[in-house]
Design a protein around this motif. Structure first.
Motif, short mmCIF file in Angstrom:
data_model
loop_
_atom_site.label_atom_id
_atom_site.label_comp_id
_atom_site.label_asym_id
_atom_site.label_seq_id
_atom_site.Cartn_x
_atom_site.Cartn_y
_atom_site.Cartn_z
N ILE A 112 0.91 -1.17 0.21
CA ILE A 112 0.01 -0.05 0.06
C ILE A 112 0.90 1.27 -0.25
O ILE A 112 1.97 1.46 0.86
CB ILE A 112 -0.84 0.12 1.16
CG1 ILE A 112 -1.81 -1.13 1.51
CG2 ILE A 112 -1.84 1.40 1.26
CD1 ILE A 112 -2.87 -1.63 0.26
N ASP A 113 0.52 2.23 -0.77
CA ASP A 113 1.37 3.45 -1.08
C ASP A 113 0.34 4.61 -0.27
O ASP A 113 -0.65 4.87 -1.18
CB ASP A 113 1.77 3.60 -2.62
CG ASP A 113 2.61 4.99 -2.40
OD1 ASP A 113 3.95 4.78 -2.10
OD2 ASP A 113 1.92 6.05 -2.91
N THR A 114 1.07 5.13 0.78
CA THR A 114 0.05 6.16 1.08
C THR A 114 1.24 7.55 1.44
O THR A 114 2.30 7.49 1.07
CB THR A 114 -0.78 5.98 2.19
OG1 THR A 114 -1.52 7.01 2.70
CG2 THR A 114 0.04 5.59 3.49
N SER A 142 -2.49 9.30 -14.09
CA SER A 142 -2.92 9.98 -12.93
C SER A 142 -4.41 10.51 -13.21
O SER A 142 -4.97 9.70 -14.13
CB SER A 142 -1.85 11.46 -12.68
OG SER A 142 -2.47 11.75 -11.63
N GLN A 143 -4.86 11.26 -12.20
CA GLN A 143 -6.23 11.57 -12.37
C GLN A 143 -6.63 12.79 -12.85
O GLN A 143 -6.14 13.12 -13.88
CB GLN A 143 -6.52 11.50 -10.78
CG GLN A 143 -5.96 10.16 -9.96
CD GLN A 143 -6.45 10.13 -8.60
OE1 GLN A 143 -7.62 10.23 -8.15
NE2 GLN A 143 -5.35 9.74 -7.82
N GLU A 144 -7.80 13.57 -12.31
CA GLU A 144 -7.94 14.78 -13.13
C GLU A 144 -6.85 15.65 -13.66
O GLU A 144 -5.91 15.95 -12.88
CB GLU A 144 -8.93 15.72 -12.21
CG GLU A 144 -10.13 14.99 -11.35
CD GLU A 144 -9.68 14.68 -9.98
OE1 GLU A 144 -9.20 13.28 -9.89
OE2 GLU A 144 -9.63 15.62 -9.15
N LYS A 170 -3.79 3.80 -8.44
CA LYS A 170 -4.84 4.03 -7.67
C LYS A 170 -6.13 3.87 -8.09
O LYS A 170 -6.41 3.89 -9.24
CB LYS A 170 -4.78 5.62 -7.09
CG LYS A 170 -5.81 5.82 -6.30
CD LYS A 170 -7.01 6.57 -7.10
CE LYS A 170 -8.34 6.90 -6.30
NZ LYS A 170 -9.29 7.38 -7.10
N SER A 171 -6.92 3.06 -7.28
CA SER A 171 -8.39 3.06 -7.75
C SER A 171 -9.30 2.82 -6.22
O SER A 171 -8.76 2.37 -5.27
CB SER A 171 -8.56 1.82 -8.48
OG SER A 171 -9.89 1.77 -8.89
N ASN A 172 -10.42 3.45 -6.46
CA ASN A 172 -11.25 3.18 -5.33
C ASN A 172 -12.34 2.35 -5.84
O ASN A 172 -13.42 2.14 -5.09
CB ASN A 172 -11.98 4.57 -5.15
CG ASN A 172 -11.35 5.04 -3.77
OD1 ASN A 172 -10.40 4.63 -3.23
ND2 ASN A 172 -11.72 6.52 -3.47
P1 NDP Z 1 -2.96 6.52 -11.51
O1 NDP Z 1 -2.13 6.61 -12.77
O2 NDP Z 1 -2.59 5.57 -10.71
O3 NDP Z 1 -4.55 6.78 -12.03
C1 NDP Z 1 -5.61 6.87 -11.18
C2 NDP Z 1 -6.92 7.03 -11.91
O4 NDP Z 1 -7.03 5.97 -12.91
C3 NDP Z 1 -8.07 7.24 -11.21
O5 NDP Z 1 -8.65 8.14 -11.63
C4 NDP Z 1 -8.68 5.77 -11.22
O6 NDP Z 1 -10.16 5.93 -10.94
C5 NDP Z 1 -8.55 5.43 -12.67
N1 NDP Z 1 -8.18 3.86 -12.81
C6 NDP Z 1 -7.79 2.99 -11.76
N2 NDP Z 1 -7.56 2.02 -12.43
C7 NDP Z 1 -8.23 1.92 -13.69
C8 NDP Z 1 -8.42 0.91 -14.52
N3 NDP Z 1 -8.14 -0.40 -14.40
N4 NDP Z 1 -9.39 1.55 -15.73
C9 NDP Z 1 -9.61 2.75 -15.76
N5 NDP Z 1 -9.34 3.62 -14.97
C10 NDP Z 1 -8.63 3.19 -13.70
O7 NDP Z 1 -2.67 8.09 -10.91
P2 NDP Z 1 -2.12 8.65 -9.31
O8 NDP Z 1 -1.88 9.90 -9.82
O9 NDP Z 1 -3.14 8.45 -8.21
O10 NDP Z 1 -0.90 7.80 -9.16
C11 NDP Z 1 -1.04 6.60 -8.65
C12 NDP Z 1 -0.32 6.61 -7.04
O11 NDP Z 1 1.26 7.05 -7.12
C13 NDP Z 1 -1.08 7.59 -6.12
O12 NDP Z 1 -2.31 7.45 -5.72
C14 NDP Z 1 0.02 7.78 -4.93
O13 NDP Z 1 -0.25 6.77 -4.03
C15 NDP Z 1 1.50 7.87 -5.82
N6 NDP Z 1 1.77 9.02 -6.20
C16 NDP Z 1 2.98 9.50 -5.49
C17 NDP Z 1 3.19 10.71 -5.82
C18 NDP Z 1 4.66 11.09 -5.21
O14 NDP Z 1 5.08 12.57 -5.28
N7 NDP Z 1 5.39 10.44 -4.76
C19 NDP Z 1 2.71 11.67 -6.75
C20 NDP Z 1 1.37 11.00 -7.46
C21 NDP Z 1 1.14 9.81 -6.96
P3 NDP Z 1 -11.01 5.20 -9.83
O15 NDP Z 1 -10.36 5.42 -8.31
O16 NDP Z 1 -12.35 5.49 -10.01
O17 NDP Z 1 -10.78 3.75 -10.43
#
Ligand code: NDP
Ligand code: 1BO
Length: 332
Positions: free
Chosen positions: A54-56, A219-221, A261-263
Motif C-alpha cells: 500500500i502506498d500512502t 494520473s487523475q483529473e 490508485k483505484s477506489n
Molecule cells: P494513476 O495513474 O494510478 O491513475 C488513477 C486514476 O485511474 C483514477 O482516476 C482511477 O479511478 C483510474 N483507474 C484506476 N484503475 C483503472 C482501470 N483499470 N481502468 C480505468 N481507470 C482506472 O494515478 P495517481 O496519480 O493516483 O498515481 C497512483 C499513486 O501513485 C497515487 O495514488 C499515489 O499513491 C502515488 N503518487 C505518488 C506521488 C509522489 O509524489 N510520490 C505523486 C503522485 C502519485 P478510480 O479510482 O475511479 O478507479
C-alpha cells in the motif's frame, strides 16, 4: 529482476529485491485522492485482490482511513510481516528536528509499529501554511544531509525498514549519494508511456536503487488519459487484457514496481492481474514509442510530466524556484 512470491490466496505476485535485502511487491495500491473510501479500497485490495503493498502519504490526508483498512486485513488473518506499507515525509517537515515526530505521527495515524518504506515526498522545504502557488518565503532552504541523517536514524531504531526519495533529479540524487551512509533503497517517480523518464530510471539502476513508478495510468483529473490511448487500447484488445493491465505490466517489465490508485473494487482487482503473462517485445516497444503530446508553446511533440510541481513550488517573481525547469534542475 522480479522474483515470485505467493499470497495466502495463492496468487503469484512478483517482487523486487532492494539494496537492503528486503523485497518490495511489484504492485501496490495508490491512495492519493482516495478520500474516506481509502479504508474500503485497502480492505478490498488486501483481502480480495491479493495486494500486499500500500502506498500512502501524510499529505494525502487518508492515513487514518488506510490504517483502518490495514487493521481490518490483519484481523482477518493477513500477517503484518507480509505487508509492505509505504508513507512519505511532507515538505513542511523537511528539517532535521521534524523528521522523527512526523514519522511517529504517521505511525500513529496508520496504527502501525513500523513502516516498510519512508520516502522524502518532494525535495523542497515548505513553510507551515504555505499557499499554492507559494508566496515569497514559502519555499525554503532544505538541509538535505541533516534530514537524511534523521531518516537513517529511523532505520537504525527499526521504526522504518527502508528509506528513499521521490521526485528527485540526477543532480539531487548525486548530492544525496555523496553523503548517504544508508543508501536510498527506492526512488519513486512519475513514470508511464507519456513520461518515461529513461534518464532517471537508468541512473537509479546503475546505483542499485529500485524505482517505483507513480501515476502509471497517467494520473487523475488533469492527467494524461492513457486508458483511452489508441496504442494501449489496441494492445489490450490483442492480448485480451484491459488498458489498465497493459499499463501496469509495461511498468513492471521495465523493472519498476508500480502503485496504481483505484477506489473501484473491480478495477482494484483488475489492476493486479498482471502476473503469469508477458507483453510481447513488439508491444512493449510500441508502448515505449507512444506518440508524444503536442506542446503548443514549444510547437513540438514532447514527453510530458503530469505532476510538474508548479502549483506547489513555483513563484515566478520570488524564487528560489521561478519555473518548472528550476524544480527539475533544468534536466528535462
Ligand atoms: P494513476 O495513474 O494510478 O491513475 C488513477 C486514476 O485511474 C483514477 O482516476 C482511477 O479511478 C483510474 N483507474 C484506476 N484503475 C483503472 C482501470 N483499470 N481502468 C480505468 N481507470 C482506472 O494515478 P495517481 O496519480 O493516483 O498515481 C497512483 C499513486 O501513485 C497515487 O495514488 C499515489 O499513491 C502515488 N503518487 C505518488 C506521488 C509522489 O509524489 N510520490 C505523486 C503522485 C502519485 P478510480 O479510482 O475511479 O478507479
Ligand atoms: C501533492 C502530492 C502529490 C501526490 O503525491
Amino acid at each position: 529482476m522480479a522474483q515470485a512470491t505467493f499470497t495466502a490466496e495463492d496468487q503469484k505476485i512478483e517482487s523486487f529485491r532492494l539494496l537492503s535485502g528486503h523485497t518490495i511487491p511489484a504492485i501496490g495500491l495508490g491512495t492519493w485522492r482516495s478520500g474516506s473510501q481509502a479504508d474500503n479500497s485497502v480492505k478490498i485490495a488486501l483481502l480480495e485482490g491479493g495486494y500486499r503493498h500500500i502506498d500512502t502519504a501524510w499529505e494525502y490526508g487518508v492515513q487514518e482511513s488506510v490504517g483502518h483498512g490495514v487493521k481490518a486485513a490483519i484481523h482477518a488473518g493477513v500477517e503484518r510481516r507480509d505487508l509492505f506499507i509505504t508513507s512519505k515525509l511532507w515538505c513542511t517537515e523537511l528539517s532535521p528536528e521534524r523528521v522523527r515526530p512526523a514519522l511517529l505521527n504517521t505511525l500513529q495515524q496508520l496504527q502501525l509499529e513500523y513502516l516498510d518504506l519512508y520516502l522524502i515526498h518532494w525535495p523542497f522545504r515548505l513553510a507551515d501554511g504555505a499557499s499554492r502557488p507559494p508566496k515569497p518565503g514559502d519555499v525554503q532552504e532544505m538541509d538535505m544531509e541533516g534530514v537524511w541523517r534523521e531518516m537513517e536514524g529511523l532505520v537504525k531504531d527499526k521504526l522504518v525498514r527502508d528509506i528513499g526519495v521521490c521526485n528527485f533529479t540526477l543532480k539531487k540524487m548525486n548530492k544525496l549519494l555523496g553523503f548517504a551512509e544508508t543508501m536510498p533503497s527506492v526512488c519513486q517517480m512519475e513514470m508511464h508511456p507519456g513520461w518515461r523518464n529513461d534518464k532517471m530510471l537508468e541512473a537509479c539502476k546503475q546505483n542499485g536503487i529500485h524505482v517505483t513508478a507513480y501515476s502509471p495510468l497517467g494520473s487523475q483529473e488533469g492527467g494524461r488519459d492513457l486508458i483511452h490511448d489508441e496504442t494501449v487500447d489496441r494492445i489490450a484488445k490483442k492480448l485480451n487484457k484491459t488498458p489498465g493491465q497493459v499499463l501496469v505490466k509495461w511498468a513492471i517489465q521495465r523493472g519498476t514496481s508500480v502503485v496504481p490508485k483505484s477506489n473501484n473494487p473491480d478495477r482494484i482487482k483488475e489492476n493486479i492481474k498482471v502476473f503469469g503473462w508477458e507483453l510481447p517485445q513488439e508491444d512493449f516497444q510500441a508502448l515505449c514509442n507512444i506518440p508524444d503530446q503536442f506542446c503548443f508553446v514549444a510547437f513540438f511533440f514532447l514527453q510530458k510530466r503530469v505532476l510538474h510541481g508548479e502549483q506547489l513550488f513555483v513563484n515566478k517573481n520570488a524564487g528560489p524556484l521561478r519555473s518548472v525547469a528550476d524544480v527539475w534542475d533544468h534536466e528535462d
